[in-house]
Motif scaffolding. Structure first.
Motif, short mmCIF file in Angstrom:
data_model
loop_
_atom_site.label_atom_id
_atom_site.label_comp_id
_atom_site.label_asym_id
_atom_site.label_seq_id
_atom_site.Cartn_x
_atom_site.Cartn_y
_atom_site.Cartn_z
N SER A 25 6.05 4.99 7.94
CA SER A 25 5.99 6.31 8.56
C SER A 25 4.81 7.10 8.00
N PRO A 26 4.36 8.13 8.72
CA PRO A 26 3.25 8.96 8.23
C PRO A 26 3.53 9.59 6.86
N MET A 27 4.80 9.81 6.55
CA MET A 27 5.14 10.39 5.24
C MET A 27 4.80 9.44 4.10
N SER A 28 4.77 8.15 4.38
CA SER A 28 4.49 7.15 3.34
C SER A 28 2.99 6.97 3.08
N ARG A 29 2.15 7.47 3.96
CA ARG A 29 0.71 7.26 3.83
C ARG A 29 0.14 7.72 2.48
N PRO A 30 0.45 8.95 2.02
CA PRO A 30 -0.10 9.37 0.72
C PRO A 30 0.36 8.47 -0.44
N SER A 43 0.23 2.48 14.68
CA SER A 43 1.02 1.65 15.60
C SER A 43 2.01 2.55 16.32
N TYR A 44 2.35 2.17 17.50
CA TYR A 44 3.28 2.97 18.31
C TYR A 44 4.44 2.10 18.77
N PRO A 45 5.66 2.57 18.56
CA PRO A 45 6.81 1.79 19.00
C PRO A 45 6.90 1.77 20.53
N CYS A 46 7.33 0.65 21.07
CA CYS A 46 7.47 0.51 22.52
C CYS A 46 8.87 0.00 22.82
N MET A 47 9.41 0.40 23.95
CA MET A 47 10.71 -0.10 24.39
C MET A 47 10.52 -0.88 25.69
#
Length: 50
Positions: A25-30, A43-47
């Motif tokens: 997740s973006p929160m994990s980037r730092p 990356s983007y999730p797709c259904m």
């Protein structure tokens, strides 16, 4: 010697690069950047639908 230092020394001696892909997740980037990871792309999730 910690695990990262040991891995760095090992890869330098063998002259190889190790690439690791992380989907986080973006929160994990730092956190990952502090550990030495480099941001490359999103990356983007797709259904799937019928």
């Amino acid at each position: 010697m910690n695990k990262k230092q040991l891995l760095d020394r090992f890869t330098q001696e063998l002259r190889i690069d190790i690439q690791i892909q992380v989907d986080a997740s973006p929160m994990s980037r730092p956190i990952l950047e502090k550990k030495g990871f480099q941001f490359l792309s999103c990356s983007y999730p797709c259904m799937m639908t019928d």
